[in-house]
Scaffold this active site. Sequence first.
Site, PDB file in Angstrom:
ATOM      1  N   LYS A  50      13.005  20.248  56.172  1.00  0.00           N
ATOM      2  CA  LYS A  50      13.564  19.516  55.031  1.00  0.00           C
ATOM      3  C   LYS A  50      14.401  20.409  54.108  1.00  0.00           C
ATOM      4  O   LYS A  50      14.086  20.566  52.914  1.00  0.00           O
ATOM      5  CB  LYS A  50      12.442  18.818  54.261  1.00  0.00           C
ATOM      6  CG  LYS A  50      11.607  17.897  55.166  1.00  0.00           C
ATOM      7  CD  LYS A  50      10.809  16.852  54.453  1.00  0.00           C
ATOM      8  CE  LYS A  50      10.183  15.866  55.413  1.00  0.00           C
ATOM      9  NZ  LYS A  50       9.006  16.283  56.139  1.00  0.00           N
ATOM     10  N   ASP A  82       5.189   8.785  65.138  1.00  0.00           N
ATOM     11  CA  ASP A  82       6.005   7.765  64.476  1.00  0.00           C
ATOM     12  C   ASP A  82       7.443   7.783  64.979  1.00  0.00           C
ATOM     13  O   ASP A  82       8.379   7.560  64.229  1.00  0.00           O
ATOM     14  CB  ASP A  82       5.948   7.941  62.947  1.00  0.00           C
ATOM     15  CG  ASP A  82       6.334   9.346  62.508  1.00  0.00           C
ATOM     16  OD1 ASP A  82       6.604  10.192  63.372  1.00  0.00           O
ATOM     17  OD2 ASP A  82       6.370   9.583  61.287  1.00  0.00           O
ATOM     18  N   ASP A 134      13.097   7.289  64.196  1.00  0.00           N
ATOM     19  CA  ASP A 134      11.945   7.687  63.401  1.00  0.00           C
ATOM     20  C   ASP A 134      11.417   6.417  62.737  1.00  0.00           C
ATOM     21  O   ASP A 134      12.147   5.722  62.041  1.00  0.00           O
ATOM     22  CB  ASP A 134      12.458   8.688  62.361  1.00  0.00           C
ATOM     23  CG  ASP A 134      11.394   9.088  61.364  1.00  0.00           C
ATOM     24  OD1 ASP A 134      10.276   8.570  61.426  1.00  0.00           O
ATOM     25  OD2 ASP A 134      11.709   9.949  60.521  1.00  0.00           O
TER      26      ASP A 134
HETATM   27  N1  GDD Z   1      -3.851  14.544  62.550  1.00  0.00           N
HETATM   28  C1  GDD Z   1      -2.952  14.667  61.576  1.00  0.00           C
HETATM   29  N2  GDD Z   1      -3.312  15.303  60.427  1.00  0.00           N
HETATM   30  N3  GDD Z   1      -1.706  14.161  61.740  1.00  0.00           N
HETATM   31  C2  GDD Z   1      -0.831  14.301  60.731  1.00  0.00           C
HETATM   32  C3  GDD Z   1      -1.148  14.939  59.518  1.00  0.00           C
HETATM   33  C4  GDD Z   1      -2.477  15.452  59.368  1.00  0.00           C
HETATM   34  O1  GDD Z   1      -2.855  16.034  58.356  1.00  0.00           O
HETATM   35  N4  GDD Z   1      -0.057  14.896  58.714  1.00  0.00           N
HETATM   36  C5  GDD Z   1       0.909  14.273  59.391  1.00  0.00           C
HETATM   37  N5  GDD Z   1       0.462  13.885  60.609  1.00  0.00           N
HETATM   38  C6  GDD Z   1       1.216  13.238  61.676  1.00  0.00           C
HETATM   39  C7  GDD Z   1       2.007  12.021  61.239  1.00  0.00           C
HETATM   40  O2  GDD Z   1       1.261  10.835  61.451  1.00  0.00           O
HETATM   41  C8  GDD Z   1       3.217  12.077  62.142  1.00  0.00           C
HETATM   42  O3  GDD Z   1       2.956  11.485  63.396  1.00  0.00           O
HETATM   43  C9  GDD Z   1       3.426  13.570  62.381  1.00  0.00           C
HETATM   44  O4  GDD Z   1       2.172  14.191  62.098  1.00  0.00           O
HETATM   45  C10 GDD Z   1       4.530  14.185  61.501  1.00  0.00           C
HETATM   46  O5  GDD Z   1       4.204  13.976  60.140  1.00  0.00           O
HETATM   47  P1  GDD Z   1       5.138  13.143  59.164  1.00  0.00           P
HETATM   48  O6  GDD Z   1       4.417  13.048  57.874  1.00  0.00           O
HETATM   49  O7  GDD Z   1       5.574  11.881  59.806  1.00  0.00           O
HETATM   50  O8  GDD Z   1       6.337  14.146  58.992  1.00  0.00           O
HETATM   51  P2  GDD Z   1       7.877  13.831  58.714  1.00  0.00           P
HETATM   52  O9  GDD Z   1       8.277  12.541  59.288  1.00  0.00           O
HETATM   53  O10 GDD Z   1       8.140  14.036  57.272  1.00  0.00           O
HETATM   54  O11 GDD Z   1       8.600  15.023  59.508  1.00  0.00           O
HETATM   55  C11 GDD Z   1       8.265  15.308  60.853  1.00  0.00           C
HETATM   56  O12 GDD Z   1       8.988  14.486  61.752  1.00  0.00           O
HETATM   57  C12 GDD Z   1      10.426  14.672  61.742  1.00  0.00           C
HETATM   58  C13 GDD Z   1      10.989  13.732  62.793  1.00  0.00           C
HETATM   59  O13 GDD Z   1      10.682  12.439  62.487  1.00  0.00           O
HETATM   60  C14 GDD Z   1       8.583  16.803  61.121  1.00  0.00           C
HETATM   61  O14 GDD Z   1       8.041  17.114  62.387  1.00  0.00           O
HETATM   62  C15 GDD Z   1      10.089  17.063  61.088  1.00  0.00           C
HETATM   63  O15 GDD Z   1      10.361  18.398  61.423  1.00  0.00           O
HETATM   64  C16 GDD Z   1      10.790  16.132  62.060  1.00  0.00           C
HETATM   65  O16 GDD Z   1      12.207  16.318  61.984  1.00  0.00           O
HETATM   66 MG    MG Z   2       7.379  11.045  60.286  1.00  0.00          MG
END
Ligand code: GDD
Ligand code: MG
Length: 343
Positions: A155, A104, A216
């Site tokens: 976070k 994303d 993001d």
């Molecule tokens: N296959 C799979 N299975 N993918 C997953 C799962 C799961 O259970 N959970 C989340 N994802 C994927 C999401 O689709 C996304 O592409 C990525 O893993 C990160 O998950 P998010 O749910 O989007 O996390 P976030 O946005 O709160 O935080 C993440 O991204 C930030 C930057 O945008 C973390 O990586 C943070 O450390 C980072 O700063």
């Molecule tokens: Mg995300």
Amino acid sequence: MQAVILAGGFGTRLRPLTYTRSKVLLPILNKPMIAYIIESLPENVERVIIAANYKKEQLEEFFDRNDFGKEIIINEEPKPLGTGGAVKFAEKYIEDRFLVLNSDIISSLDMKDMIRFHVNREAFVTISLWPVENVSEFGVVRIEDDGRITQFVEKPKPEDAPSNLINAGAYCMEKEALDYIESADRLISMEQEVFPRIIEDGKRFYGYKIEGFWIDVGRINSYIEVNKILLRRQGKRFLIGSNCEIRGDLENSSVGNNVEIGEESKVSSSVILDNAKIGKDVQIENSVIGEGCVIGDRAKIINSVIGDEEEIEEDKIVKDERIWTKPIPKGYPDKQIGNVIKV
Ligand code: GDD
Ligand code: MG
């Protein structure tokens, strides 16, 4: 080399758009998010493992129709395993050094250069970094002058954040890093569990700063914003897909295919998805209109998201709302789960 794209998760913060589609298939300037990511992979990445669960059939269909010149494996988790669990679950397809990419994010990251950086430092793990003002929704690092990361906290409360440099969601890892993720029947977060464990163990964990832009796309505002930023970068005020009938005015907006917009209507800072029919004298501002929506004459839609195939009556004012009148898909969570430890 292989790349794992984390394309599972429900995209809860993008609902109701994600009630009907995989987050990574949401179009940005009429091209699905995942296509941007795959196109930015270096040539020597010959295999792409898509870690998927929710709506994975849509992904299969998408890759049946589109060829990216790489081997694509859609690796379905029996249930969401979290960001760490999903990578571990891809282990059988990983042969050596590999990339992991959140799906994303749209950025100017030069992955080839990041890999070079990783190799030069003989790193065990290298993660991409980006500075932000408000770090509370991200992973945050403490970093030494030579780029070595000594702390990773997901976070954090603002007062606990070690810096303003966040995890930008692209990693280069040695295959042995997989040994730090146990196969488990529970969600394992790469950010909350695996990274801190690797750092604590004294492994060479480095940060590579991205130059250029980083966005993001995981939230509605940032989804609208990324469309605007890419339009601006292309020097355009708007984009219109094929087979549209546009009679109104567009500003900083992206319009899908087969869309109709009536006379006197004004669309600004918004995304209109395919097959939407927008009446006359409608005002749409800072909003997303889902596929196949019908918006009645003189309606006003401000700071809102209208789910696919919804209908908004004539003269209706929708402000700061997410419109969805149909049943929510079975098993869809109330809040974000994939990257959060459930105890
Ligand atoms: N296959 C799979 N299975 N993918 C997953 C799962 C799961 O259970 N959970 C989340 N994802 C994927 C999401 O689709 C996304 O592409 C990525 O893993 C990160 O998950 P998010 O749910 O989007 O996390 P976030 O946005 O709160 O935080 C993440 O991204 C930030 C930057 O945008 C973390 O990586 C943070 O450390 C980072 O700063
Ligand atoms: Mg995300």
